[in-house]
Design a protein around this motif. Sequence first.
Motif, PDB file in Angstrom:
ATOM      1  N   ILE A  70       0.838  -1.202   0.000  1.00 43.15           N
ATOM      2  CA  ILE A  70       0.000   0.000   0.000  1.00 43.15           C
ATOM      3  C   ILE A  70       0.871   1.249   0.000  1.00 43.15           C
ATOM      4  CG2 ILE A  70      -1.687   1.327   1.333  1.00 43.15           C
ATOM      5  CD1 ILE A  70      -2.773  -1.379   2.354  1.00 43.15           C
ATOM      6  N   LEU A  71       1.936   1.197   0.783  1.00 43.67           N
ATOM      7  CA  LEU A  71       2.848   2.337   0.859  1.00 43.67           C
ATOM      8  C   LEU A  71       3.534   2.583  -0.485  1.00 43.67           C
ATOM      9  CD1 LEU A  71       3.668   4.358   2.998  1.00 43.67           C
ATOM     10  CD2 LEU A  71       5.587   2.860   3.622  1.00 43.67           C
ATOM     11  N   ALA A  72       3.872   1.512  -1.196  1.00 40.48           N
ATOM     12  CA  ALA A  72       4.501   1.640  -2.512  1.00 40.48           C
ATOM     13  C   ALA A  72       3.585   2.379  -3.480  1.00 40.48           C
ATOM     14  CB  ALA A  72       4.855   0.260  -3.069  1.00 40.48           C
ATOM     15  N   CYS A  78       2.290   9.980  -5.033  1.00 38.19           N
ATOM     16  CA  CYS A  78       2.832  11.286  -4.641  1.00 38.19           C
ATOM     17  C   CYS A  78       3.894  11.754  -5.629  1.00 38.19           C
ATOM     18  CB  CYS A  78       3.409  11.222  -3.230  1.00 38.19           C
ATOM     19  SG  CYS A  78       2.174  10.997  -1.937  1.00 38.19           S
ATOM     20  N   ILE A  79       4.760  10.828  -6.029  1.00 38.52           N
ATOM     21  CA  ILE A  79       5.829  11.167  -6.976  1.00 38.52           C
ATOM     22  C   ILE A  79       5.237  11.559  -8.326  1.00 38.52           C
ATOM     23  CG2 ILE A  79       7.772  10.217  -8.288  1.00 38.52           C
ATOM     24  CD1 ILE A  79       8.419   8.523  -5.781  1.00 38.52           C
ATOM     25  N   GLN A  80       4.218  10.803  -8.782  1.00 44.62           N
ATOM     26  CA  GLN A  80       3.596  11.090 -10.070  1.00 44.62           C
ATOM     27  C   GLN A  80       2.859  12.429 -10.061  1.00 44.62           C
ATOM     28  OE1 GLN A  80       3.808   9.210 -13.103  1.00 44.62           O
ATOM     29  NE2 GLN A  80       5.520   8.577 -11.826  1.00 44.62           N
ATOM     30  N   LEU A  81       2.265  12.789  -8.940  1.00 43.07           N
ATOM     31  CA  LEU A  81       1.590  14.086  -8.839  1.00 43.07           C
ATOM     32  C   LEU A  81       2.602  15.232  -8.802  1.00 43.07           C
ATOM     33  CD1 LEU A  81      -1.176  13.240  -6.200  1.00 43.07           C
ATOM     34  CD2 LEU A  81      -1.528  13.753  -8.635  1.00 43.07           C
ATOM     35  N   PHE A  82       3.774  14.962  -8.237  1.00 41.31           N
ATOM     36  CA  PHE A  82       4.805  15.983  -8.094  1.00 41.31           C
ATOM     37  C   PHE A  82       5.488  16.302  -9.423  1.00 41.31           C
ATOM     38  CE2 PHE A  82       9.337  16.945  -7.203  1.00 41.31           C
ATOM     39  CZ  PHE A  82       9.172  18.159  -6.543  1.00 41.31           C
ATOM     40  N   ILE A  83       5.650  15.295 -10.279  1.00 43.31           N
ATOM     41  CA  ILE A  83       6.420  15.472 -11.519  1.00 43.31           C
ATOM     42  C   ILE A  83       5.822  16.540 -12.444  1.00 43.31           C
ATOM     43  CG2 ILE A  83       7.136  14.350 -13.672  1.00 43.31           C
ATOM     44  CD1 ILE A  83       7.612  11.806 -12.050  1.00 43.31           C
ATOM     45  N   PRO A  84       4.526  16.482 -12.802  1.00 42.25           N
ATOM     46  CA  PRO A  84       3.990  17.531 -13.696  1.00 42.25           C
ATOM     47  C   PRO A  84       4.099  18.930 -13.097  1.00 42.25           C
ATOM     48  CG  PRO A  84       2.478  15.666 -13.566  1.00 42.25           C
ATOM     49  CD  PRO A  84       3.510  15.466 -12.503  1.00 42.25           C
ATOM     50  N   ILE A 133       4.134  -3.268  -8.234  1.00 41.53           N
ATOM     51  CA  ILE A 133       3.073  -2.523  -7.560  1.00 41.53           C
ATOM     52  C   ILE A 133       3.346  -1.018  -7.635  1.00 41.53           C
ATOM     53  CG2 ILE A 133       2.023  -2.084  -5.295  1.00 41.53           C
ATOM     54  CD1 ILE A 133       2.584  -5.122  -4.744  1.00 41.53           C
ATOM     55  N   TYR A 134       4.609  -0.651  -7.499  1.00 43.31           N
ATOM     56  CA  TYR A 134       5.012   0.754  -7.598  1.00 43.31           C
ATOM     57  C   TYR A 134       4.651   1.328  -8.968  1.00 43.31           C
ATOM     58  CZ  TYR A 134       8.223   4.770  -7.757  1.00 43.31           C
ATOM     59  OH  TYR A 134       8.770   6.023  -7.896  1.00 43.31           O
ATOM     60  N   GLN A 135       4.629   0.495  -9.993  1.00 44.47           N
ATOM     61  CA  GLN A 135       4.382   0.955 -11.357  1.00 44.47           C
ATOM     62  C   GLN A 135       2.909   1.216 -11.658  1.00 44.47           C
ATOM     63  OE1 GLN A 135       6.200  -2.154 -13.668  1.00 44.47           O
ATOM     64  NE2 GLN A 135       8.075  -0.994 -13.965  1.00 44.47           N
ATOM     65  N   ILE A 136       1.994   0.759 -10.815  1.00 51.15           N
ATOM     66  CA  ILE A 136       0.558   0.914 -11.108  1.00 51.15           C
ATOM     67  C   ILE A 136       0.183   2.381 -11.316  1.00 51.15           C
ATOM     68  CG2 ILE A 136      -1.778   0.601 -10.213  1.00 51.15           C
ATOM     69  CD1 ILE A 136      -0.851  -1.972  -8.892  1.00 51.15           C
ATOM     70  N   PRO A 137       0.522   3.296 -10.390  1.00 53.19           N
ATOM     71  CA  PRO A 137       0.189   4.711 -10.637  1.00 53.19           C
ATOM     72  C   PRO A 137       0.883   5.280 -11.870  1.00 53.19           C
ATOM     73  CG  PRO A 137       0.674   4.344  -8.318  1.00 53.19           C
ATOM     74  CD  PRO A 137       1.101   3.110  -9.043  1.00 53.19           C
ATOM     75  N   ILE A 138       2.087   4.785 -12.166  1.00 49.12           N
ATOM     76  CA  ILE A 138       2.813   5.258 -13.353  1.00 49.12           C
ATOM     77  C   ILE A 138       2.025   4.918 -14.605  1.00 49.12           C
ATOM     78  CG2 ILE A 138       4.939   5.053 -14.702  1.00 49.12           C
ATOM     79  CD1 ILE A 138       6.427   4.450 -12.105  1.00 49.12           C
ATOM     80  N   ARG A 139       1.483   3.687 -14.676  1.00 50.81           N
ATOM     81  CA  ARG A 139       0.679   3.272 -15.827  1.00 50.81           C
ATOM     82  C   ARG A 139      -0.512   4.203 -15.998  1.00 50.81           C
ATOM     83  NH1 ARG A 139       4.149  -0.008 -18.408  1.00 50.81           N
ATOM     84  NH2 ARG A 139       4.891  -1.690 -17.076  1.00 50.81           N
ATOM     85  N   PHE A 140      -1.139   4.545 -14.887  1.00 45.83           N
ATOM     86  CA  PHE A 140      -2.313   5.417 -14.949  1.00 45.83           C
ATOM     87  C   PHE A 140      -1.922   6.817 -15.425  1.00 45.83           C
ATOM     88  CE2 PHE A 140      -5.270   8.462 -13.049  1.00 45.83           C
ATOM     89  CZ  PHE A 140      -6.467   7.972 -13.541  1.00 45.83           C
ATOM     90  N   LEU A 234      19.513  13.970 -10.279  1.00 48.11           N
ATOM     91  CA  LEU A 234      18.921  14.941  -9.355  1.00 48.11           C
ATOM     92  C   LEU A 234      17.558  14.493  -8.824  1.00 48.11           C
ATOM     93  CD1 LEU A 234      19.878  18.328 -11.067  1.00 48.11           C
ATOM     94  CD2 LEU A 234      21.079  17.060  -9.276  1.00 48.11           C
ATOM     95  N   PHE A 235      16.718  13.954  -9.700  1.00 46.41           N
ATOM     96  CA  PHE A 235      15.388  13.534  -9.267  1.00 46.41           C
ATOM     97  C   PHE A 235      15.441  12.373  -8.274  1.00 46.41           C
ATOM     98  CE2 PHE A 235      11.257  11.290 -10.215  1.00 46.41           C
ATOM     99  CZ  PHE A 235      10.465  12.184  -9.505  1.00 46.41           C
ATOM    100  N   PRO A 236      16.159  11.273  -8.557  1.00 44.80           N
ATOM    101  CA  PRO A 236      16.237  10.189  -7.562  1.00 44.80           C
ATOM    102  C   PRO A 236      16.938  10.617  -6.274  1.00 44.80           C
ATOM    103  CG  PRO A 236      17.731   9.764  -9.397  1.00 44.80           C
ATOM    104  CD  PRO A 236      16.838  10.893  -9.810  1.00 44.80           C
ATOM    105  N   LEU A 237      17.919  11.524  -6.386  1.00 45.43           N
ATOM    106  CA  LEU A 237      18.585  12.028  -5.190  1.00 45.43           C
ATOM    107  C   LEU A 237      17.596  12.814  -4.319  1.00 45.43           C
ATOM    108  CD1 LEU A 237      21.192  12.417  -3.559  1.00 45.43           C
ATOM    109  CD2 LEU A 237      21.673  14.435  -4.959  1.00 45.43           C
ATOM    110  N   PHE A 238      16.741  13.592  -4.953  1.00 45.84           N
ATOM    111  CA  PHE A 238      15.711  14.334  -4.228  1.00 45.84           C
ATOM    112  C   PHE A 238      14.747  13.374  -3.523  1.00 45.84           C
ATOM    113  CE2 PHE A 238      11.340  16.019  -4.321  1.00 45.84           C
ATOM    114  CZ  PHE A 238      11.486  17.124  -3.485  1.00 45.84           C
ATOM    115  N   ILE A 239      14.329  12.315  -4.220  1.00 46.62           N
ATOM    116  CA  ILE A 239      13.427  11.310  -3.637  1.00 46.62           C
ATOM    117  C   ILE A 239      14.087  10.648  -2.434  1.00 46.62           C
ATOM    118  CG2 ILE A 239      12.217   9.124  -4.034  1.00 46.62           C
ATOM    119  CD1 ILE A 239      11.001  11.560  -5.459  1.00 46.62           C
TER     120      ILE A 239
END
Length: 304
Positions: A70-72, A78-84, A133-140, A234-239
Amino acid sequence: MDFIFKMLNLQFMLFALIITGIIANKLNIITSKNRKSFSDLLINIVLPCNIVNSFLSKVDISGEFFHNCILAILLSCCIQLFIPFISRFLFARFKKNEKSIMTYGMICSNSSFIGIPVAEALYGSLGVMYTSIYQIPIRFTMWTAGLSLFTQVDKKDACRKLAKHPCIIAIFVGFFLMLLPVSLPSFLQNTIASVSRCTIPLSMFVIGAILADADIRTIFTKKTLYFTLLRLILFPLFIFLVLKPFHLDPLLVSICVIMSGMPAGSTTSVLADKYGCDPVFASQIIFVSTLFSIFTIPVLGLLA
């Protein structure tokens, strides 16, 4: 020290397989015409088998496991909402087409072709499960906000594509089989496992074939290097810096960081070509980010 040797061996192996893909392209075994068939084979059969096989492995089904699943999903959302949001500022000075391509390249990483094989090699079946499981929101996101960067989006059509995606179906099938009190017949389980073992070599062959078709003389520009720096470092370092204070499961943090540092996804150039949005530039950022990921992924692995 063992982890360092494991990372080095993994990258040397991936690099050797990529070189094999380049050679296969030069020998006209994997060409630009039949490469799509290899990609379809990966997406529709090999990767789903790899995902299902990860759920068939012996994993401790505990409350912590479901909590991490669930946390994944939540972390990925959160990451997908942050990117745009952040992309509006990062790519503000670029042309409209370039801005759309770079933003999509940040949204949609190559976390299937490269991410799943890396997760499997480093963390085994549990790593593949968390990655899937982490990829599910990415697909959406890639079929909604991502696609809207190039054209108008039909929400119903986007949901249908998500529901019918082989990798998404494989996650639910794997979960169902994992919870069953009985096991699959041995011949069927062995078949799935055998196909699953094709994931790493076939993925790297396709990437090698893509790299072989690129014109190196025109791709190393300030624009492509800027995107690559953001996407891979930079992006993965920020995460990593954001997640570190929360003391989460180290494996889950590793998956989030490494998947955030994957190169731009191949659909970036596919959509750019389909909707007339500078497919050449899209291919360039895929090539450069994929090439440099050979060196940055081990660093991210050590960091995470």
